[in-house]
Design a protein around this motif. Structure first.
Motif, PDB file in Angstrom:
ATOM      1  N   ALA A  73      -6.193  15.075  -8.298  1.00 43.23           N
ATOM      2  CA  ALA A  73      -6.900  13.788  -8.214  1.00 43.23           C
ATOM      3  C   ALA A  73      -5.945  12.662  -7.812  1.00 43.23           C
ATOM      4  O   ALA A  73      -6.297  11.816  -6.984  1.00 43.23           O
ATOM      5  CB  ALA A  73      -7.572  13.471  -9.541  1.00 43.23           C
ATOM      6  N   HIS A  74      -4.741  12.654  -8.371  1.00 44.60           N
ATOM      7  CA  HIS A  74      -3.768  11.626  -8.004  1.00 44.60           C
ATOM      8  C   HIS A  74      -3.383  11.731  -6.524  1.00 44.60           C
ATOM      9  O   HIS A  74      -3.253  10.720  -5.835  1.00 44.60           O
ATOM     10  CB  HIS A  74      -2.510  11.737  -8.872  1.00 44.60           C
ATOM     11  CG  HIS A  74      -2.648  11.079 -10.199  1.00 44.60           C
ATOM     12  ND1 HIS A  74      -3.267  11.679 -11.258  1.00 44.60           N
ATOM     13  CD2 HIS A  74      -2.253   9.861 -10.624  1.00 44.60           C
ATOM     14  CE1 HIS A  74      -3.241  10.863 -12.291  1.00 44.60           C
ATOM     15  NE2 HIS A  74      -2.643   9.737 -11.935  1.00 44.60           N
ATOM     16  N   ILE A 123       0.838  -1.204   0.000  1.00 47.36           N
ATOM     17  CA  ILE A 123       0.000   0.000   0.000  1.00 47.36           C
ATOM     18  C   ILE A 123       0.871   1.251   0.000  1.00 47.36           C
ATOM     19  O   ILE A 123       0.555   2.240  -0.683  1.00 47.36           O
ATOM     20  CB  ILE A 123      -0.977  -0.014   1.193  1.00 47.36           C
ATOM     21  CG1 ILE A 123      -2.003  -1.137   0.995  1.00 47.36           C
ATOM     22  CG2 ILE A 123      -1.682   1.331   1.343  1.00 47.36           C
ATOM     23  CD1 ILE A 123      -2.903  -1.385   2.187  1.00 47.36           C
ATOM     24  N   LYS A 124       1.987   1.226   0.706  1.00 46.46           N
ATOM     25  CA  LYS A 124       2.898   2.378   0.693  1.00 46.46           C
ATOM     26  C   LYS A 124       3.470   2.610  -0.699  1.00 46.46           C
ATOM     27  O   LYS A 124       3.664   3.754  -1.112  1.00 46.46           O
ATOM     28  CB  LYS A 124       4.022   2.185   1.713  1.00 46.46           C
ATOM     29  CG  LYS A 124       3.560   2.364   3.145  1.00 46.46           C
ATOM     30  CD  LYS A 124       4.677   2.054   4.131  1.00 46.46           C
ATOM     31  CE  LYS A 124       4.183   2.152   5.560  1.00 46.46           C
ATOM     32  NZ  LYS A 124       5.220   1.789   6.537  1.00 46.46           N
ATOM     33  N   ILE A 125       3.727   1.537  -1.441  1.00 44.94           N
ATOM     34  CA  ILE A 125       4.202   1.669  -2.821  1.00 44.94           C
ATOM     35  C   ILE A 125       3.136   2.364  -3.673  1.00 44.94           C
ATOM     36  O   ILE A 125       3.436   3.266  -4.460  1.00 44.94           O
ATOM     37  CB  ILE A 125       4.574   0.284  -3.404  1.00 44.94           C
ATOM     38  CG1 ILE A 125       5.845  -0.237  -2.732  1.00 44.94           C
ATOM     39  CG2 ILE A 125       4.743   0.341  -4.918  1.00 44.94           C
ATOM     40  CD1 ILE A 125       6.138  -1.698  -3.017  1.00 44.94           C
ATOM     41  N   ILE A 126       1.884   1.962  -3.508  1.00 41.49           N
ATOM     42  CA  ILE A 126       0.777   2.581  -4.257  1.00 41.49           C
ATOM     43  C   ILE A 126       0.644   4.052  -3.877  1.00 41.49           C
ATOM     44  O   ILE A 126       0.506   4.922  -4.751  1.00 41.49           O
ATOM     45  CB  ILE A 126      -0.542   1.824  -3.999  1.00 41.49           C
ATOM     46  CG1 ILE A 126      -0.481   0.426  -4.610  1.00 41.49           C
ATOM     47  CG2 ILE A 126      -1.739   2.586  -4.524  1.00 41.49           C
ATOM     48  CD1 ILE A 126      -0.346   0.390  -6.116  1.00 41.49           C
ATOM     49  N   PHE A 170      -5.861   5.786   0.024  1.00 39.41           N
ATOM     50  CA  PHE A 170      -5.228   4.526   0.410  1.00 39.41           C
ATOM     51  C   PHE A 170      -4.688   4.538   1.838  1.00 39.41           C
ATOM     52  O   PHE A 170      -4.173   3.519   2.305  1.00 39.41           O
ATOM     53  CB  PHE A 170      -4.141   4.138  -0.594  1.00 39.41           C
ATOM     54  CG  PHE A 170      -4.708   3.514  -1.833  1.00 39.41           C
ATOM     55  CD1 PHE A 170      -4.921   2.156  -1.898  1.00 39.41           C
ATOM     56  CD2 PHE A 170      -5.040   4.298  -2.923  1.00 39.41           C
ATOM     57  CE1 PHE A 170      -5.468   1.578  -3.031  1.00 39.41           C
ATOM     58  CE2 PHE A 170      -5.582   3.739  -4.062  1.00 39.41           C
ATOM     59  CZ  PHE A 170      -5.800   2.373  -4.119  1.00 39.41           C
ATOM     60  N   ILE A 171      -4.813   5.654   2.541  1.00 40.96           N
ATOM     61  CA  ILE A 171      -4.428   5.674   3.958  1.00 40.96           C
ATOM     62  C   ILE A 171      -5.389   4.805   4.766  1.00 40.96           C
ATOM     63  O   ILE A 171      -4.996   4.173   5.744  1.00 40.96           O
ATOM     64  CB  ILE A 171      -4.369   7.127   4.495  1.00 40.96           C
ATOM     65  CG1 ILE A 171      -3.208   7.864   3.814  1.00 40.96           C
ATOM     66  CG2 ILE A 171      -4.209   7.152   6.007  1.00 40.96           C
ATOM     67  CD1 ILE A 171      -3.129   9.339   4.130  1.00 40.96           C
ATOM     68  N   GLY A 172      -6.657   4.727   4.319  1.00 36.24           N
ATOM     69  CA  GLY A 172      -7.640   3.874   5.004  1.00 36.24           C
ATOM     70  C   GLY A 172      -7.185   2.432   5.098  1.00 36.24           C
ATOM     71  O   GLY A 172      -7.104   1.871   6.204  1.00 36.24           O
ATOM     72  N   PRO A 173      -6.852   1.778   3.954  1.00 29.29           N
ATOM     73  CA  PRO A 173      -6.383   0.399   4.067  1.00 29.29           C
ATOM     74  C   PRO A 173      -5.014   0.273   4.738  1.00 29.29           C
ATOM     75  O   PRO A 173      -4.684  -0.780   5.273  1.00 29.29           O
ATOM     76  CB  PRO A 173      -6.321  -0.099   2.627  1.00 29.29           C
ATOM     77  CG  PRO A 173      -6.648   1.034   1.753  1.00 29.29           C
ATOM     78  CD  PRO A 173      -7.117   2.165   2.597  1.00 29.29           C
ATOM     79  N   LEU A 196       3.582  10.743  -6.284  1.00 27.04           N
ATOM     80  CA  LEU A 196       4.584  11.228  -7.244  1.00 27.04           C
ATOM     81  C   LEU A 196       3.952  11.556  -8.595  1.00 27.04           C
ATOM     82  O   LEU A 196       4.321  12.549  -9.235  1.00 27.04           O
ATOM     83  CB  LEU A 196       5.703  10.198  -7.416  1.00 27.04           C
ATOM     84  CG  LEU A 196       6.661  10.071  -6.238  1.00 27.04           C
ATOM     85  CD1 LEU A 196       7.616   8.906  -6.447  1.00 27.04           C
ATOM     86  CD2 LEU A 196       7.436  11.366  -6.020  1.00 27.04           C
ATOM     87  N   SER A 197       2.991  10.743  -9.025  1.00 27.36           N
ATOM     88  CA  SER A 197       2.282  11.039 -10.274  1.00 27.36           C
ATOM     89  C   SER A 197       1.568  12.382 -10.175  1.00 27.36           C
ATOM     90  O   SER A 197       1.516  13.138 -11.142  1.00 27.36           O
ATOM     91  CB  SER A 197       1.257   9.944 -10.585  1.00 27.36           C
ATOM     92  OG  SER A 197       1.891   8.742 -10.863  1.00 27.36           O
TER      93      SER A 197
END
Length: 194
Positions: free
Chosen positions: A112-113, A46-49, A120-123, A55-56
């Motif tokens: 938006a990115h 998840i940290k990678i995502i 994704f902080i939730g999961p 960064l995007s």
């Protein structure tokens, strides 16, 4: 003699209780270690995502500057790639000069990115409760493919660049799928009484 038998019986019961405690402890310890390992794998993915989305987003703000640098560095790339990057740079540069408000669209893309990264902080905090975010991410990764292959030709995007766009979905789905499978394993461990 009667007291001796009772004492032996009590000693045997104590011994049996200790045997049960020690035999359960390694299993529980192994489950706990496995649970922690799976949770660590999920959080790493998840940290990678989150990092990729962030960064995007950040890199979409200074688009003209980045394209200028890329156009200068792409001389070693194949000619078709170098010429495409130059065309894109000139398009962004000229539209920023004549119609700077068009870049406001890429500002919203960047925003938006970044907001998706926050999602994704939730999961990251509670993977089992927020597995739907992982599922959403996998759906988004798959949905990149029809968007790129349908809209790319309509917008005049070269095929090699369509493949570059598709690579975001193809690469992004890997840590998401690993997270998804791992969350399902956590749910099984929790279901078995860990």
């Amino acid at each position: 003699m009667k007291t001796l038998q009772t004492t032996q019986f009590v000693d045997a019961g104590t011994h049996f209780s200790r045997y049960i405690e020690t035999s359960r402890t390694p299993i529980k310890l192994a489950r706990t270690i496995n649970y922690a390992r799976i949770l660590r794998r999920i959080k790493t993915c998840i940290k990678i995502i989150i990092a990729g989305l962030f960064l995007s987003g950040i890199t979409a703000f200074p688009l003209e500057t980045e394209l200028h640098l890329l156009a200068n560095l792409s001389g070693a790339a194949p000619e078709y790639m170098h010429s495409w990057i130059n065309v894109v740079y000139q398009g962004v540069r000229l539209s920023n000069q004549a119609y700077p408000f068009l870049s406001y669209g890429t500002d919203w893309l960047a925003f938006a990115h970044i907001m998706l990264a926050v999602l994704f902080i939730g999961p990251l905090r509670n993977p089992e409760k927020n597995i739907w975010v992982i599922e959403f991410g996998m759906i988004a990764c798959v949905a990149i493919l029809p968007l790129a292959f349908i809209m790319g030709p309509i917008r005049g995007i070269p095929f090699f660049w369509t493949l570059v766009d598709c690579s975001f979905g193809a690469v992004g789905i890997i840590p998401l799928y690993i997270s998804y499978i791992s969350i399902k394993k956590l749910q099984q461990l929790n279901g078995s009484g860990l």
